[in-house]
Design an enzyme around this catalytic site. Structure first.
Site, PDB file in Angstrom:
ATOM      1  N   GLU A 132      29.547   5.137  94.590  1.00 23.63           N
ATOM      2  CA  GLU A 132      29.920   3.900  94.137  1.00 23.63           C
ATOM      3  C   GLU A 132      31.431   3.931  93.747  1.00 23.63           C
ATOM      4  O   GLU A 132      32.003   4.907  93.147  1.00 23.63           O
ATOM      5  CB  GLU A 132      29.016   3.506  92.665  1.00 23.63           C
ATOM      6  CG  GLU A 132      29.432   2.370  92.390  1.00 23.63           C
ATOM      7  CD  GLU A 132      28.425   1.946  91.045  1.00 23.63           C
ATOM      8  OE1 GLU A 132      27.349   2.629  90.790  1.00 23.63           O
ATOM      9  OE2 GLU A 132      28.706   0.926  90.409  1.00 23.63           O
TER      10      GLU A 132
ATOM     11  N   ASP B 124      19.309   1.398  86.607  1.00 23.08           N
ATOM     12  CA  ASP B 124      19.264   1.277  85.129  1.00 23.08           C
ATOM     13  C   ASP B 124      20.397  -0.026  84.957  1.00 23.08           C
ATOM     14  O   ASP B 124      20.686  -0.319  83.620  1.00 23.08           O
ATOM     15  CB  ASP B 124      19.667   2.385  84.385  1.00 23.08           C
ATOM     16  CG  ASP B 124      21.301   3.095  84.836  1.00 23.08           C
ATOM     17  OD1 ASP B 124      21.609   2.577  85.634  1.00 23.08           O
ATOM     18  OD2 ASP B 124      21.433   4.168  84.174  1.00 23.08           O
TER      19      ASP B 124
HETATM   20  O1  KIV Z   1      21.741   0.941  88.347  1.00 27.77           O
HETATM   21  C1  KIV Z   1      22.075   0.631  89.417  1.00 27.77           C
HETATM   22  O2  KIV Z   1      21.842  -0.531  89.978  1.00 27.77           O
HETATM   23  C2  KIV Z   1      22.642   1.530  90.366  1.00 27.77           C
HETATM   24  C3  KIV Z   1      23.335   0.639  91.533  1.00 27.77           C
HETATM   25  C4  KIV Z   1      24.489   0.178  91.209  1.00 27.77           C
HETATM   26  C5  KIV Z   1      23.411   1.725  92.641  1.00 27.77           C
HETATM   27  O3  KIV Z   1      22.788   2.593  89.998  1.00 27.77           O
END
Ligand code: KIV
Length: 296
Positions: A184, A46
């Site tokens: 993260e 997202d």
């Molecule tokens: O939305 C995304 O790209 C993510 C990654 C940063 C892990 O959740």
């Protein structure tokens, strides 16, 4: 289907100590490139709300948009495992919504698993999605959908109490049935401790080198935005410069009439078109004209 990397392949990579490579993609063209480059997994994140749509958070991304982008990515990825991200408020409101929306990412978007953000409070939700035969990837630490609660995109787990919470959340998510976890924006020692403790793979972003795999947002690793320079991103290309330079050269060629030249133009044999009553567009019978235009 059988040649595709699946959740069992990803879990085996942890067992044999081979790092998992994941990258985000939002369309078929990028997905095809990353697939052919050897990605184990492609995340339709997202994060597209920020890097594709230009918002300052991921909060405005809708289920319909995620389904659309998942479908594009799954058309481009032949081998890689495609993970579809559940967007903000698609799974928080009720378990029923969560299962239904996870199902949409798989049935309509073609994703092979889904990802959601949050800890133990989502254990029951994860259990129910897994019971519907949809594999779930968890996401702990800096969880962008909680930007307002965190007070910004801030590294998490720096003090004893929050580190302990993230650690116990990781164990709860494994227990709930997650097949893998994204970690993260947490200190590397915490990521390392979680990775050693749980048997499912951890995939880090801003979580140091000891995770079982790594993920980056594709626009970040490709250097598409020169103003975005967070500590955890390594730029493997400077595509902003390359793309801008290519566009400037194209515009300059158009203005100077250097493009298109003969080599980039279609030619044809002369076509004799004779006007008739049926072809009022063309000149009259008495006014034959040769027109050019059929590509050869
Ligand atoms: O939305 C995304 O790209 C993510 C990654 C940063 C892990 O959740």
């Amino acid at each position: 289907m059988n040649d595709k990397i699946n959740i069992h392949t990803l879990q085996r990579l942890k067992r044999i100590g081979q790092k998992i490579c994941m990258v985000t993609a939002y369309d078929a063209t990028f997905a095809r490139i990353f697939d052919q480059a050897g990605a184990d997994a492609i995340l339709v994140g997202d994060s597209l709300g920020m890097v594709v749509q230009g918002h300052d958070s991921t909060l405005r991304v809708t289920m319909d948009q995620m389904v659309y982008h998942c479908a594009a990515v799954t058309r481009g990825a032949k081998q890689a495992h495609v993970v579809g991200d559940l967007p903000f408020m698609s799974y928080q409101s009720s378990i029923h919504d969560a299962v239904k929306n996870a199902g949409r990412l798989v049935a309509e978007g073609g994703a092979a698993s889904v990802k959601l953000e949050g800890g133990e409070e989502f254990a029951k939700t994860i259990e129910q999605i897994v019971r519907a035969s949809i594999p779930v990837m968890g996401h702990l630490g800096l969880t962008p959908q909680s930007v307002h609660k965190m007070g910004g995109f801030v590294v998490q787990g720096r003090d004893e109490q929050t580190a302990q919470r993230i650690f116990s959340d990781a164990m709860a998510l494994e227990q709930a049935g997650c097949y893998a976890l994204v970690l993260e924006g947490i200190p590397l020692a915490l990521a390392s401790a979680i990775t050693k403790k749980i048997s499912i793979p951890t995939i880090g972003i801003g979580a140091g080198p000891h995770c079982d795999g790594q993920v980056l947002v594709c626009y970040d690793l490709l250097g598409m935005n020169p103003d975005f320079k967070p500590k955890f991103v390594k730029k493997y290309a400077s595509l902003y410069d390359g793309i801008r330079q290519a566009a400037e050269t194209f515009f300059s060629d158009v203005r100077s009439e250097a493009f298109p030249d003969e080599a980039h133009s279609f030619k044809s044999k002369p076509i004799r078109a004779v006007a008739s009553k049926d072809n009022p567009e063309l000149p009259s019978e008495h006014n034959e004209k040769t027109v050019y235009g059929a590509p050869v």
